[in-house]
Enzyme design. Sequence first.
Site, PDB file in Angstrom:
ATOM      1  N   SER A 169      -1.452   2.046   9.433  1.00 19.94           N
ATOM      2  CA  SER A 169      -1.242   2.596   8.080  1.00 19.94           C
ATOM      3  C   SER A 169      -2.284   1.990   7.149  1.00 19.94           C
ATOM      4  CB  SER A 169       0.164   2.196   7.599  1.00 19.94           C
ATOM      5  OG  SER A 169       0.302   2.460   6.219  1.00 19.94           O
ATOM      6  N   TYR A 203       6.709  -4.400   5.755  1.00 23.21           N
ATOM      7  CA  TYR A 203       5.879  -3.328   6.310  1.00 23.21           C
ATOM      8  C   TYR A 203       4.414  -3.760   6.339  1.00 23.21           C
ATOM      9  CZ  TYR A 203       4.318   1.474   7.250  1.00 23.21           C
ATOM     10  OH  TYR A 203       3.758   2.597   7.816  1.00 23.21           O
TER      11      TYR A 203
END
Length: 244
Positions: free
Chosen positions: A146, A159
């Site tokens: 990501s 995250y």
Amino acid sequence: MRSYRGNVVDLTGKSAIITGGTRGIGRGIAKALVSVGANVAITGRIESDVENATAELGTIGPGTISGYVCDVRHYDQVKSLFAAFGMVDILINNAGVGIFAPVESMSPEDFRAVLETNVCGVFYCCHEAIPLMKRRGGGYIINISSLAGANPHPQMAAYNASKFGLNGFSEALMQEVRQDGIKVSYIMPGSVNTEFGGDEPSDQKSWQLQPDDIARVVIDLLEYPGRALPSRIEIRPSQPPKKQ
Ligand SMILES: NC(=O)c1ccc[n+]([C@@H]2O[C@H](COP(=O)([O-])OP(=O)(O)OC[C@H]3O[C@@H](n4cnc5c(N)ncnc54)[C@H](OP(=O)(O)O)[C@@H]3O)[C@@H](O)[C@H]2O)c1
């Protein structure tokens, strides 16, 4: 018209495992791989979702599709998955979760769930896939990371930690196995229109990337000539809403 793509690797008959292929990005990648003739296995934690996705993807062809229930957080389940599949040319480590909260209010269970899925799960799959790939003389591992693997944000500590970690893992592994004919790349998408983190895909978010956009990158990577390895790819929406 003259083509500049040169020689592309033929994916017909290649065997591919995609973790988390029941919806979103993983499902888009599964669709693309089946369309180019690969034999694809998708996984997910929920049996009915695996069955439904497998039935729908089974109508596409010319490649084949099979489905396995497997929670990547559990090494024993990952081990059984790879033992059942028996061989693998392509591994797409896509399964991932996002739980977003300030560090002081996030539960240790949620923190662990993010790290165990996004990092440990990838390790377990690579650990099982690499010997099978070596036996076949090579392979390709693509990790779905990501932009959060390079850009920290408040409320995203878990995250961020998982995707920063995944990037480091991917780069180290890339160097470790490339002489064995195994390529490792990682893709860092920006916002993709999926159910990720409890989101609802919607037309209002049509400015976001679509799963097909990520699938296209995956196919491009896999088709690259053997000598070339684009190892880190960033992809973002070209026209996000302007910040006020
Ligand atoms: N959407 C975005 O904006 C975005 C942006 C950048 C990167 N990404 C990354 O892209 C990947 C896919 O995300 P997505 O947007 O497609 O999310 P999604 O729509 O929520 O799909 C996630 C998939 O992973 C599976 N999964 C989740 N936990 C799992 C586990 N422990 N074991 C096995 N499968 C599991 C889910 O199935 P079950 O829940 O049924 O297990 C589902 O098939 C993730 O790694 C995410 O971090 C997403």
